[in-house]
Each structure stands twice: as C-alpha cells, then as structure tokens.
Design a protein around this motif. Structure first.
Motif, PDB file in Angstrom:
ATOM      1  N   ARG A   1       0.844  -1.194   0.000  1.00 37.64           N
ATOM      2  CA  ARG A   1       0.000   0.000   0.000  1.00 37.64           C
ATOM      3  C   ARG A   1       0.883   1.249   0.000  1.00 37.64           C
ATOM      4  NH1 ARG A   1      -3.124  -0.840   4.527  1.00 37.64           N
ATOM      5  NH2 ARG A   1      -1.855   0.562   5.755  1.00 37.64           N
ATOM      6  N   TRP A   2       1.953   1.236   0.791  1.00 39.61           N
ATOM      7  CA  TRP A   2       2.886   2.357   0.807  1.00 39.61           C
ATOM      8  C   TRP A   2       3.617   2.477  -0.528  1.00 39.61           C
ATOM      9  CZ3 TRP A   2       5.723   2.577   6.170  1.00 39.61           C
ATOM     10  CH2 TRP A   2       4.798   2.881   7.161  1.00 39.61           C
ATOM     11  N   PHE A   3       3.984   1.326  -1.127  1.00 35.24           N
ATOM     12  CA  PHE A   3       4.612   1.353  -2.445  1.00 35.24           C
ATOM     13  C   PHE A   3       3.679   2.031  -3.448  1.00 35.24           C
ATOM     14  CE2 PHE A   3       5.439  -0.423  -6.627  1.00 35.24           C
ATOM     15  CZ  PHE A   3       6.806  -0.278  -6.735  1.00 35.24           C
ATOM     16  N   ALA A   4       2.406   1.659  -3.420  1.00 37.07           N
ATOM     17  CA  ALA A   4       1.435   2.237  -4.358  1.00 37.07           C
ATOM     18  C   ALA A   4       1.224   3.731  -4.084  1.00 37.07           C
ATOM     19  CB  ALA A   4       0.108   1.491  -4.268  1.00 37.07           C
ATOM     20  N   ASN A   5       1.258   4.139  -2.831  1.00 40.58           N
ATOM     21  CA  ASN A   5       1.004   5.541  -2.501  1.00 40.58           C
ATOM     22  C   ASN A   5       2.221   6.434  -2.689  1.00 40.58           C
ATOM     23  OD1 ASN A   5      -1.649   5.083  -1.824  1.00 40.58           O
ATOM     24  ND2 ASN A   5      -1.232   4.811   0.342  1.00 40.58           N
TER      25      ASN A   5
ATOM     26  N   THR B   1       6.496 -11.641 -18.556  1.00 35.87           N
ATOM     27  CA  THR B   1       6.281 -11.030 -17.242  1.00 35.87           C
ATOM     28  C   THR B   1       7.228 -11.641 -16.217  1.00 35.87           C
ATOM     29  OG1 THR B   1       4.579 -12.619 -16.627  1.00 35.87           O
ATOM     30  CG2 THR B   1       3.841 -10.605 -17.696  1.00 35.87           C
ATOM     31  N   GLN B   2       7.522 -10.857 -15.183  1.00 34.50           N
ATOM     32  CA  GLN B   2       8.233 -11.337 -14.012  1.00 34.50           C
ATOM     33  C   GLN B   2       7.430 -10.898 -12.796  1.00 34.50           C
ATOM     34  OE1 GLN B   2      12.446 -10.916 -13.577  1.00 34.50           O
ATOM     35  NE2 GLN B   2      12.769 -10.745 -15.785  1.00 34.50           N
ATOM     36  N   VAL B   3       7.428 -11.728 -11.772  1.00 30.61           N
ATOM     37  CA  VAL B   3       6.622 -11.457 -10.585  1.00 30.61           C
ATOM     38  C   VAL B   3       7.539 -11.292  -9.380  1.00 30.61           C
ATOM     39  CG1 VAL B   3       4.836 -12.354  -9.059  1.00 30.61           C
ATOM     40  CG2 VAL B   3       4.686 -12.772 -11.517  1.00 30.61           C
ATOM     41  N   LEU B   4       7.369 -10.180  -8.675  1.00 30.91           N
ATOM     42  CA  LEU B   4       8.052  -9.950  -7.398  1.00 30.91           C
ATOM     43  C   LEU B   4       7.044 -10.187  -6.287  1.00 30.91           C
ATOM     44  CD1 LEU B   4       9.998  -6.656  -8.120  1.00 30.91           C
ATOM     45  CD2 LEU B   4      10.997  -8.879  -7.657  1.00 30.91           C
ATOM     46  N   LYS B   5       7.305 -11.180  -5.449  1.00 30.50           N
ATOM     47  CA  LYS B   5       6.419 -11.439  -4.307  1.00 30.50           C
ATOM     48  C   LYS B   5       6.824 -10.514  -3.170  1.00 30.50           C
ATOM     49  CE  LYS B   5       5.681 -16.116  -5.769  1.00 30.50           C
ATOM     50  NZ  LYS B   5       5.928 -17.519  -5.538  1.00 30.50           N
ATOM     51  N   ALA B   6       5.840  -9.962  -2.502  1.00 27.06           N
ATOM     52  CA  ALA B   6       6.113  -8.906  -1.534  1.00 27.06           C
ATOM     53  C   ALA B   6       5.529  -9.222  -0.171  1.00 27.06           C
ATOM     54  CB  ALA B   6       5.549  -7.595  -2.057  1.00 27.06           C
ATOM     55  N   HIS B   7       5.925 -10.315   0.426  1.00 25.50           N
ATOM     56  CA  HIS B   7       5.309 -10.697   1.688  1.00 25.50           C
ATOM     57  C   HIS B   7       5.712  -9.790   2.835  1.00 25.50           C
ATOM     58  CE1 HIS B   7       3.232 -14.171   0.199  1.00 25.50           C
ATOM     59  NE2 HIS B   7       4.318 -14.505  -0.473  1.00 25.50           N
ATOM     60  N   ASN B   8       6.969  -9.745   3.185  1.00 25.77           N
ATOM     61  CA  ASN B   8       7.394  -8.964   4.347  1.00 25.77           C
ATOM     62  C   ASN B   8       8.482  -7.966   3.999  1.00 25.77           C
ATOM     63  OD1 ASN B   8       5.674 -10.287   6.190  1.00 25.77           O
ATOM     64  ND2 ASN B   8       7.078 -12.011   6.258  1.00 25.77           N
ATOM     65  N   LEU B   9       8.500  -7.500   2.771  1.00 23.69           N
ATOM     66  CA  LEU B   9       9.551  -6.583   2.348  1.00 23.69           C
ATOM     67  C   LEU B   9       9.063  -5.138   2.426  1.00 23.69           C
ATOM     68  CD1 LEU B   9      10.772  -8.560  -0.765  1.00 23.69           C
ATOM     69  CD2 LEU B   9      11.791  -8.511   1.489  1.00 23.69           C
ATOM     70  N   PRO B  10       9.884  -4.238   2.972  1.00 26.52           N
ATOM     71  CA  PRO B  10       9.494  -2.824   3.021  1.00 26.52           C
ATOM     72  C   PRO B  10       9.380  -2.238   1.611  1.00 26.52           C
ATOM     73  CG  PRO B  10      11.457  -3.241   4.355  1.00 26.52           C
ATOM     74  CD  PRO B  10      11.148  -4.497   3.629  1.00 26.52           C
ATOM     75  N   HIS B  11       8.633  -1.155   1.484  1.00 25.63           N
ATOM     76  CA  HIS B  11       8.396  -0.583   0.160  1.00 25.63           C
ATOM     77  C   HIS B  11       9.677  -0.078  -0.493  1.00 25.63           C
ATOM     78  CE1 HIS B  11       8.511   3.779   1.239  1.00 25.63           C
ATOM     79  NE2 HIS B  11       8.197   3.307   2.422  1.00 25.63           N
ATOM     80  N   ASP B  12      10.677   0.340   0.297  1.00 27.14           N
ATOM     81  CA  ASP B  12      11.949   0.788  -0.280  1.00 27.14           C
ATOM     82  C   ASP B  12      12.676  -0.377  -0.943  1.00 27.14           C
ATOM     83  OD1 ASP B  12      10.984   2.461   1.655  1.00 27.14           O
ATOM     84  OD2 ASP B  12      12.932   3.021   2.440  1.00 27.14           O
ATOM     85  N   VAL B  13      12.687  -1.528  -0.275  1.00 30.28           N
ATOM     86  CA  VAL B  13      13.355  -2.715  -0.816  1.00 30.28           C
ATOM     87  C   VAL B  13      12.633  -3.183  -2.077  1.00 30.28           C
ATOM     88  CG1 VAL B  13      13.937  -5.125  -0.332  1.00 30.28           C
ATOM     89  CG2 VAL B  13      14.242  -3.393   1.435  1.00 30.28           C
ATOM     90  N   LEU B  14      11.319  -3.115  -2.079  1.00 25.15           N
ATOM     91  CA  LEU B  14      10.556  -3.491  -3.270  1.00 25.15           C
ATOM     92  C   LEU B  14      10.915  -2.593  -4.445  1.00 25.15           C
ATOM     93  CD1 LEU B  14       7.071  -4.126  -1.687  1.00 25.15           C
ATOM     94  CD2 LEU B  14       8.622  -5.830  -2.634  1.00 25.15           C
ATOM     95  N   PHE B  15      11.048  -1.297  -4.189  1.00 34.22           N
ATOM     96  CA  PHE B  15      11.411  -0.377  -5.256  1.00 34.22           C
ATOM     97  C   PHE B  15      12.819  -0.675  -5.783  1.00 34.22           C
ATOM     98  CE2 PHE B  15      13.027   3.727  -6.769  1.00 34.22           C
ATOM     99  CZ  PHE B  15      12.130   3.921  -7.798  1.00 34.22           C
ATOM    100  N   GLU B  16      13.746  -0.977  -4.875  1.00 37.44           N
ATOM    101  CA  GLU B  16      15.108  -1.342  -5.307  1.00 37.44           C
ATOM    102  C   GLU B  16      15.095  -2.608  -6.147  1.00 37.44           C
ATOM    103  OE1 GLU B  16      17.532  -1.604  -1.823  1.00 37.44           O
ATOM    104  OE2 GLU B  16      17.193   0.496  -1.286  1.00 37.44           O
ATOM    105  N   GLN B  17      14.238  -3.571  -5.791  1.00 34.46           N
ATOM    106  CA  GLN B  17      14.131  -4.796  -6.576  1.00 34.46           C
ATOM    107  C   GLN B  17      13.567  -4.522  -7.961  1.00 34.46           C
ATOM    108  OE1 GLN B  17      11.982  -7.767  -4.384  1.00 34.46           O
ATOM    109  NE2 GLN B  17      13.736  -8.220  -3.076  1.00 34.46           N
ATOM    110  N   VAL B  18      12.586  -3.632  -8.061  1.00 34.24           N
ATOM    111  CA  VAL B  18      12.046  -3.263  -9.372  1.00 34.24           C
ATOM    112  C   VAL B  18      13.157  -2.652 -10.223  1.00 34.24           C
ATOM    113  CG1 VAL B  18      10.455  -1.698 -10.569  1.00 34.24           C
ATOM    114  CG2 VAL B  18       9.669  -2.994  -8.597  1.00 34.24           C
TER     115      VAL B  18
END
Length: 130
Positions: free
Chosen positions: A47-51, A93-110
């Motif tokens: 939700r934070w990643f989206a916002n 397509t590639q899928v990033l699973k986001a179970h317990n990762l903070p939004h900053d780490v998700l952005f770095e992975q993207v």
C-alpha cells in the motif's frame, strides 16, 4: 517518499522541496513496459509502495502502464507483476512477491529487474541473507 515532510514534524508545502525530491528520484524505464501491483488492503508495505513510489514512477514515465488492484480478501497474494515487451515473442512477465519486504526494498528490486536481474533469483538471494 514524502518530500513535503521529510525529517520534519508539521511543515508547510513548498514546491521547491517537491521539485528537489522528484529530481533525486529521476529515472526512466527502458525495459519494463507495465507495472501491476496486486495486494490485500491490509498489506501495509505494498500500500505504501502504491502511494509513495507509483506517483513518482508515473511522473518520470508517463507512457508506462501502471495499475493497482487491492482487495478486501486476505487470500490475494501481495505481488508486483512487471511486463516486458520482447521483439521476438511479444510480452513476458516477471513477478516480485512482496510478503514482508518494506516498500523501499521493493522499489530497489524493481530497479534491479529493470537493469536485467531475474525476479525469482533476486528474491531467493534476498531470502538467504535475511
């Protein structure tokens, strides 16, 4: 990322601070053609990643296909689906699973997937370090 109140309590809006923050996060996607975020509404990190991240991504990449799908159902798996356009076989397509990762780490992975990393290998290596 809130450029308006970074490091401060209550702050008045300053367009200069917003412009400085946006220039810090300037980037352009060359390989990724679409980002689709799917999560249950109770998932705070996505939700934070989206916002916070998606508006900045849209600002610098206006032609990128972005979509956010949130559900009240807890059965939905939180994930980020990245669409690529290949010359040969159309779309992959590639899928990033986001179970317990903070939004900053998700952005770095993207960003790492944009630079050529494979999402599954990236998350497996991250799981080993945690």
């Amino acid at each position: 990322m809130s450029y308006l109140a970074r490091g401060y309590g209550v702050v008045r809006f300053h367009p200069n601070r917003l412009n400085r923050g946006l220039k810090m996060d300037e980037f352009y996607f060359q390989n990724i053609k679409g980002i689709h975020v799917e999560y249950p509404k109770s998932h705070r990190n996505l939700r934070w990643f989206a916002n916070f991240q998606m508006p900045v991504i849209r600002y610098w990449n206006p032609d990128l296909r972005l979509s956010v799908k949130h559900s009240k159902s807890l059965d939905m798996e939180p994930r980020i689906v990245l669409d690529f356009t290949d010359d040969d076989d159309g779309t992959r397509t590639q899928v990033l699973k986001a179970h317990n990762l903070p939004h900053d780490v998700l952005f770095e992975q993207v960003m790492q997937v944009e630079q050529g990393a494979i999402a599954e290998e990236l998350q497996q290596s991250l799981a080993k370090t945690l």
